[in-house]
Design a protein around this motif. Structure first.
Motif, mmCIF file in Angstrom:
data_model
loop_
_atom_site.group_PDB
_atom_site.id
_atom_site.type_symbol
_atom_site.label_atom_id
_atom_site.label_comp_id
_atom_site.label_asym_id
_atom_site.label_seq_id
_atom_site.Cartn_x
_atom_site.Cartn_y
_atom_site.Cartn_z
ATOM 1 N N VAL A 73 0.844 -1.184 0.000
ATOM 2 C CA VAL A 73 0.000 0.000 0.000
ATOM 3 C C VAL A 73 0.884 1.240 0.000
ATOM 4 O O VAL A 73 0.706 2.163 -0.775
ATOM 5 C CB VAL A 73 -0.945 0.021 1.226
ATOM 6 N N ALA A 74 1.880 1.216 0.848
ATOM 7 C CA ALA A 74 2.755 2.375 0.941
ATOM 8 C C ALA A 74 3.414 2.683 -0.402
ATOM 9 O O ALA A 74 3.422 3.827 -0.836
ATOM 10 C CB ALA A 74 3.811 2.133 2.004
ATOM 11 N N ALA A 75 3.932 1.647 -1.064
ATOM 12 C CA ALA A 75 4.641 1.885 -2.317
ATOM 13 C C ALA A 75 3.720 2.479 -3.382
ATOM 14 O O ALA A 75 4.090 3.412 -4.080
ATOM 15 C CB ALA A 75 5.278 0.595 -2.815
ATOM 16 N N GLU A 76 2.505 1.934 -3.482
ATOM 17 C CA GLU A 76 1.543 2.449 -4.476
ATOM 18 C C GLU A 76 1.214 3.910 -4.202
ATOM 19 O O GLU A 76 1.192 4.746 -5.087
ATOM 20 C CB GLU A 76 0.225 1.668 -4.390
ATOM 21 N N HIS A 77 0.950 4.146 -2.939
ATOM 22 C CA HIS A 77 0.577 5.486 -2.512
ATOM 23 C C HIS A 77 1.713 6.473 -2.793
ATOM 24 O O HIS A 77 1.505 7.550 -3.356
ATOM 25 C CB HIS A 77 0.243 5.435 -1.021
ATOM 26 N N LEU A 78 2.906 6.047 -2.432
ATOM 27 C CA LEU A 78 4.069 6.916 -2.655
ATOM 28 C C LEU A 78 4.278 7.182 -4.142
ATOM 29 O O LEU A 78 4.538 8.304 -4.555
ATOM 30 C CB LEU A 78 5.332 6.271 -2.061
ATOM 31 N N ARG A 128 3.583 7.469 -15.667
ATOM 32 C CA ARG A 128 3.080 6.467 -16.626
ATOM 33 C C ARG A 128 2.839 5.104 -15.989
ATOM 34 O O ARG A 128 2.576 4.132 -16.675
ATOM 35 C CB ARG A 128 4.069 6.325 -17.773
ATOM 36 N N PHE A 129 3.001 5.040 -14.698
ATOM 37 C CA PHE A 129 2.769 3.770 -14.007
ATOM 38 C C PHE A 129 1.297 3.379 -14.122
ATOM 39 O O PHE A 129 0.407 4.191 -13.892
ATOM 40 C CB PHE A 129 3.165 3.919 -12.532
ATOM 41 N N GLU A 130 1.046 2.122 -14.513
ATOM 42 C CA GLU A 130 -0.341 1.653 -14.649
ATOM 43 C C GLU A 130 -0.602 0.587 -13.602
ATOM 44 O O GLU A 130 -0.072 -0.513 -13.689
ATOM 45 C CB GLU A 130 -0.568 1.070 -16.048
ATOM 46 N N GLU A 131 -1.411 0.936 -12.632
ATOM 47 C CA GLU A 131 -1.656 0.035 -11.513
ATOM 48 C C GLU A 131 -2.242 -1.314 -11.903
ATOM 49 O O GLU A 131 -1.961 -2.326 -11.268
ATOM 50 C CB GLU A 131 -2.575 0.699 -10.489
ATOM 51 N N GLU A 132 -3.058 -1.302 -12.948
ATOM 52 C CA GLU A 132 -3.720 -2.561 -13.305
ATOM 53 C C GLU A 132 -2.740 -3.606 -13.829
ATOM 54 O O GLU A 132 -3.054 -4.777 -13.939
ATOM 55 C CB GLU A 132 -4.868 -2.336 -14.302
ATOM 56 N N ARG A 133 -1.519 -3.188 -14.145
ATOM 57 C CA ARG A 133 -0.550 -4.146 -14.673
ATOM 58 C C ARG A 133 0.393 -4.691 -13.616
ATOM 59 O O ARG A 133 1.346 -5.378 -13.931
ATOM 60 C CB ARG A 133 0.231 -3.521 -15.828
ATOM 61 N N GLY A 134 0.138 -4.393 -12.369
ATOM 62 C CA GLY A 134 0.977 -4.936 -11.310
ATOM 63 C C GLY A 134 1.243 -3.888 -10.250
ATOM 64 O O GLY A 134 0.946 -2.706 -10.438
ATOM 65 N N SER A 135 1.808 -4.336 -9.140
ATOM 66 C CA SER A 135 2.049 -3.410 -8.035
ATOM 67 C C SER A 135 3.236 -2.496 -8.338
ATOM 68 O O SER A 135 4.013 -2.748 -9.251
ATOM 69 C CB SER A 135 2.339 -4.202 -6.769
ATOM 70 N N ALA A 136 3.356 -1.460 -7.535
ATOM 71 C CA ALA A 136 4.465 -0.522 -7.687
ATOM 72 C C ALA A 136 5.798 -1.246 -7.477
ATOM 73 O O ALA A 136 6.774 -1.021 -8.182
ATOM 74 C CB ALA A 136 4.321 0.611 -6.676
ATOM 75 N N ASP A 174 1.785 -19.899 -7.395
ATOM 76 C CA ASP A 174 0.719 -20.516 -6.596
ATOM 77 C C ASP A 174 1.111 -20.620 -5.125
ATOM 78 O O ASP A 174 0.286 -20.391 -4.242
ATOM 79 C CB ASP A 174 0.362 -21.887 -7.168
ATOM 80 N N ALA A 175 2.377 -20.934 -4.897
ATOM 81 C CA ALA A 175 2.823 -21.042 -3.505
ATOM 82 C C ALA A 175 2.789 -19.685 -2.807
ATOM 83 O O ALA A 175 2.558 -19.599 -1.606
ATOM 84 C CB ALA A 175 4.238 -21.633 -3.457
ATOM 85 N N MET A 176 3.011 -18.639 -3.568
ATOM 86 C CA MET A 176 3.018 -17.293 -2.982
ATOM 87 C C MET A 176 1.638 -16.639 -3.044
ATOM 88 O O MET A 176 1.456 -15.534 -2.536
ATOM 89 C CB MET A 176 4.026 -16.391 -3.708
ATOM 90 N N GLY A 177 0.707 -17.297 -3.716
ATOM 91 C CA GLY A 177 -0.640 -16.742 -3.823
ATOM 92 C C GLY A 177 -0.697 -15.439 -4.600
ATOM 93 O O GLY A 177 -1.462 -14.549 -4.295
ATOM 94 N N VAL A 178 0.138 -15.340 -5.643
ATOM 95 C CA VAL A 178 0.135 -14.117 -6.465
ATOM 96 C C VAL A 178 -1.076 -14.139 -7.380
ATOM 97 O O VAL A 178 -1.360 -15.141 -8.020
ATOM 98 C CB VAL A 178 1.407 -14.056 -7.342
ATOM 99 N N THR A 179 -1.816 -13.037 -7.389
ATOM 100 C CA THR A 179 -2.990 -13.014 -8.255
ATOM 101 C C THR A 179 -2.865 -12.061 -9.423
ATOM 102 O O THR A 179 -3.672 -12.052 -10.320
ATOM 103 C CB THR A 179 -4.253 -12.626 -7.455
ATOM 104 N N ARG A 180 -1.876 -11.224 -9.418
ATOM 105 C CA ARG A 180 -1.661 -10.401 -10.600
ATOM 106 C C ARG A 180 -0.206 -9.973 -10.664
ATOM 107 O O ARG A 180 0.520 -10.122 -9.708
ATOM 108 C CB ARG A 180 -2.557 -9.155 -10.618
#
Lengths: 195, 253
Positions: A16-21, A75-83, A189-195
């Motif tokens: 959350v912090a990274a995205e916000h920043l 130009r960062f696009e949030e829908e393509r992954g986290s910050a 899958d082991a890390m539960g990454v969804t995007r």
């Protein structure tokens, strides 16, 4: 792996912090950029240093990466992954590009062959204190088969192309492609990454 | 029967940055048209980023100061905006020319045997086209007809300026459909001409000019069974009986 562990792919506070920043950085906020740097610099430097080895070169490339982050923040696009993913993808890619440009003038096959004797495959068990996230990744890595893990690590940490990995391991290209994909899917899958 | 396209297995390699530069380019072009791969790449990239955790290492103190100073002297890029039609239309041909001309390394050729995947991919492509293009229905029909042929092959080529060409061919039907997007109009008093290229000659396969939205669908007919490639040249208005310029694009079959 316990179900509750799958729920958090990335430590919530950090993500959350990274995205916000980064959103603030996009508005030209230099103080937010300094905080983002503090949040991610050890990871960025760590991954670049792991690939390039050379400390001063690694520092130089890390600096390039952060300046790129600053430049491209709008130009960062949030829908393509986290910050965090965005920055670390850039860091790894830069390191790889540097490896390739340095190698361009040399005989790559020769070089790979030589490295083969020096160090076939060293597991990731380096310095750095074991934080939670670190432990989770290491644990997830144990779900990979030995050959999957080897292929993933030779690519990510050593910066080899899959063709070089195939050469090094004397294994067909198709097999290497599959090992890398299957290994990454397991890790995902082991890390539960969804995007 | 053409083997199934194993390009889809490259997602892991790509996410690990382990594709050589030329293959990386081709795969990125593929990602533009393949939603399944694109989704998987997004997930695997996030996964790859986690691999940084175990190698986390204290950055040198000097890095912070240097980065902050450098940022101070660096102008940020403007955010991306959705381009207006006019600005796309003003893009010139040469960019595209340079990218696609005869470069098989930069070209991605997708030969599809089991068609189910290609059909999904193309129908989603077609869905998009339908929204914006006036001849969408005709195009869909033409493409479905060719796709229905048991020997249909799909070729996808993308230039780094955003031009994407999908070519569906059936040798037994002797026809195909050429669909280009993001392709600038031909220069004034000129036209694009399509060629079915054989060992020793090129057979004209019609002229076309992309519309204002830079899209074009063109039906290709000719002796496709013996063709070695499909080419595109720029010719004077009215076309030529044989190519008079170097091909802008050549899709090897």
């Amino acid at each position: 792996m316990a179900a509750n562990r799958r729920l958090r792919a990335v430590p919530a506070s950090g993500a959350v912090a990274a995205e916000h920043l980064l959103r603030q950085v996009a508005h030209g906020d230099a103080a937010a950029f300094a905080r983002l740097f503090d949040e991610l610099s050890d990871l960025v430097y760590g991954v670049i240093r792991r690939v390039l080895r050379d400390p001063s070169l690694s520092e130089e490339v890390s600096q390039e990466v952060f300046v790129e982050v600053w430049r491209n923040a709008p130009r960062f696009e949030e829908e393509r992954g986290s910050a965090r993913t965005w920055v670390l993808t850039m860091a790894h890619r830069r390191a790889i590009d540097r490896v390739r440009s340095e190698q361009a003038s040399r005989d790559r096959t020769d070089r790979v062959g030589r490295r083969n004797q020096e160090r076939a495959f060293d597991a990731v068990a380096e310095q750095a204190e074991l934080n939670d996230e670190h432990r989770r990744v290491n644990e997830a890595l144990t779900t990979l088969t030995a050959v999957q893990r080897e292929a993933v690590e030779l690519a990510y940490y050593h910066g080899y192309t899959y063709r070089e990995v195939a050469e090094l391991l004397d294994t067909p290209l198709g097999t290497i492609k599959t090992r890398m994909r299957d290994g990454m899917i397991r890790l995902r899958d082991a890390m539960g990454v969804t995007r | 029967m053409t083997p199934p396209p194993d390009i889809h297995t490259l997602t892991g390699v790509y996410a690990l940055d382990a594709l050589p530069d030329d293959e990386r380019e081709s795969f990125e072009a593929h990602l533009e048209v393949c939603d399944a791969c694109s989704q998987e790449v997004t997930e695997l990239r996030s996964t790859a980023a986690l691999l940084a955790e175990p190698v986390c290492r204290a950055a040198p103190a000097s890095l912070r100061e240097n980065v902050l100073l450098a940022a101070e002297d660096t102008r940020q890029l403007p955010p991306r905006t959705t381009p207006a039609v006019e600005s796309i239309a003003s893009r010139r041909v040469p960019v595209w020319t340079r990218t696609l001309a005869l470069s098989s390394a930069a070209a991605l050729v997708l030969a599809v045997g089991g068609l189910s995947f290609a059909v999904t991919e193309l129908s989603s492509r077609i869905d998009e086209l339908e929204v914006q293009a006036s001849q969408a229905e005709e195009r869909t029909q033409a493409m479905s007809d060719v796709l229905a042929a048991p020997d249909a092959e799909v070729h996808t080529v993308a230039g780094d300026d955003g031009t994407v060409v999908n070519l569906v061919l059936s040798a037994t039907q002797g026809r195909g459909v050429f669909v280009a997007e993001g392709m600038a109009s031909a220069p004034p008093e000129h036209t694009y001409e399509l060629w079915v290229i054989h060992e020793n000659h090129a057979q004209p396969a019609g002229m076309f000019n992309p519309d204002a939205a830079e899209r074009i669908t063109h039906t290709v007919t000719g002796d496709l069974a013996n063709a070695v490639a499909i080419g595109v040249t720029i010719e004077p208005e009215g076309g030529s009986p044989e190519p008079t310029t170097e091909p802008l694009m050549r899709i090897d079959l």
